[in-house]
Design an enzyme around this catalytic site. Structure first.
Site, PDB file in Angstrom:
ATOM      1  N   SER A 108       0.842  -1.196   0.000  1.00  0.00           N
ATOM      2  CA  SER A 108       0.000   0.000   0.000  1.00  0.00           C
ATOM      3  C   SER A 108       0.885   1.257   0.000  1.00  0.00           C
ATOM      4  O   SER A 108       1.708   1.415  -0.897  1.00  0.00           O
ATOM      5  CB  SER A 108      -0.963  -0.047   1.186  1.00  0.00           C
ATOM      6  OG  SER A 108      -1.944   0.950   1.089  1.00  0.00           O
ATOM      7  N   HIS A 142      -7.656  -5.353   0.112  1.00  0.00           N
ATOM      8  CA  HIS A 142      -6.497  -4.555   0.510  1.00  0.00           C
ATOM      9  C   HIS A 142      -5.935  -5.107   1.821  1.00  0.00           C
ATOM     10  O   HIS A 142      -5.868  -4.397   2.843  1.00  0.00           O
ATOM     11  CB  HIS A 142      -6.909  -3.092   0.659  1.00  0.00           C
ATOM     12  CG  HIS A 142      -5.761  -2.134   0.590  1.00  0.00           C
ATOM     13  ND1 HIS A 142      -5.112  -1.816  -0.589  1.00  0.00           N
ATOM     14  CD2 HIS A 142      -5.132  -1.422   1.549  1.00  0.00           C
ATOM     15  CE1 HIS A 142      -4.154  -0.949  -0.353  1.00  0.00           C
ATOM     16  NE2 HIS A 142      -4.137  -0.698   0.947  1.00  0.00           N
ATOM     17  N   ASP A 179      -9.684  -5.294  -4.629  1.00  0.00           N
ATOM     18  CA  ASP A 179      -9.201  -4.271  -3.692  1.00  0.00           C
ATOM     19  C   ASP A 179     -10.143  -3.067  -3.726  1.00  0.00           C
ATOM     20  O   ASP A 179     -10.256  -2.392  -4.747  1.00  0.00           O
ATOM     21  CB  ASP A 179      -7.783  -3.853  -4.082  1.00  0.00           C
ATOM     22  CG  ASP A 179      -7.098  -2.991  -3.026  1.00  0.00           C
ATOM     23  OD1 ASP A 179      -7.798  -2.230  -2.338  1.00  0.00           O
ATOM     24  OD2 ASP A 179      -5.867  -3.082  -2.912  1.00  0.00           O
TER      25      ASP A 179
END
Length: 300
Positions: free
Chosen positions: A119, A274, A246
């Protein structure tokens, strides 16, 4: 997840102190794990780190600045993510966080390491690779983006709720809020392990609960420029991993990252959101291991 502070190392880098923890044989090939927005090193589960270590790697995870047991920059102005997105200078930038990681690699006794970022940690790892290429043997960018505002743009509404919402008043409220956030961003194709996530939320709170630090990180992320053109200059083996489900950073972010880096491999996972579904850990380890091996072969 049974962290002992006795196993936590501390390194003085870039004018701050970073807390870090390692797994495996120090003589094995080194991997640095870079975590994402407002998330402590615990976001890399102990068991996942152990799997990477068992595959022949010396694995180090760390708390970024402003989270966990690393330095919290309370003397800086508050993070204002919306203003940063509109062009106002944030308290610090992703380049500063990449500098932290570059100096940590040296402090750990390595000239370079293989770098895996998740991320915002993927964004930091990309900047690290671009600005400190001598420190990076290979790059794995997970659930991340190039910083483009056209593709893979983070869902700002979800991210804002995660790091810029009104702070919870009690430990119990913080834990429940974390569970709510993780359910929103997790993998619809895999079970949600409430017990594991509840323990992680509790330990994170007990280590250090600091929503102001997360807001400063968020401002740094939103102020970062588009790296698409610069990524064409990446010269190390690169792997891009992304969940096809995601909800925070769409799979277009992973596709754009892979397209921007010459020779990058893209692997996507149906049903993955995610997060790091436990069922996919062996595949993550295998894919990362393949990229690490390529990086080691290039150095030979």
């Amino acid at each position: 997840m049974d962290e002992s502070r006795d196993t936590i190392g501390r390194a003085s880098v870039n004018g701050i102190t970073l807390a870090h923890q390692s797994f495996g044989d120090p003589g094995d090939v080194p991997i640095l794990l870079v975590m994402g927005l407002g998330t402590q090193m615990l976001g890399w589960p102990d068991e996942f780190c152990a799997l990477l270590a068992a595959a022949g790697h010396h694995v180090t995870r760390f708390d970024n600045r402003d989270v966990g047991l690393s330095t919290h920059l309370d003397e800086l102005p508050p993070g204002q993510p919306v203003s940063a997105f509109l062009g106002r200078r944030p308290p610090y930038r992703l380049t500063d966080m990449a500098q932290d990681a570059a100096e940590l690699i040296g402090a750990l006794g390595h000239a370079s390491m293989h770098v895996v970022g998740l991320s915002m940690g993927g964004c930091i790892s990309q900047v690290l690779t671009l600005e400190h290429p001598h420190r990076v043997r290979s790059l794995t960018s997970m659930s991340s983006t190039t910083g483009s505002r056209r593709v893979g743009r983070p869902r700002l509404d979800i991210a804002r709720r995660m790091v810029a919402q009104k702070p919870a008043a009690t430990r119990a409220e913080v834990i429940e809020l974390a569970l709510t956030n993780w359910r929103q961003t997790g993998s619809p194709g895999y079970p949600f392990d409430e017990h594991r996530q509840r323990r992680r939320a509790a330990l994170s709170y007990d280590r250090c609960y600091d929503p102001a630090g997360g807001a400063r990180q968020f401002a740094a992320l939103l102020a970062a420029p588009d790296r698409t053109a610069a990524l064409a200059g990446v010269g190390v083996p690169t792997l891009v991993l992304h969940g096809e489900a995601d909800p925070l950073i769409g799979v277009s972010g992973g596709r754009a990252t892979a397209a921007a880096v010459p020779g990058a491999r893209l692997v996507t996972f149906p049903g993955m959101g995610h997060d790091l579904p436990e069922a996919l850990w062996p595949e993550f380890v295998a894919q990362i291991g393949r990229t690490v091996a390529q990086g080691e072969a290039d150095r030979a």
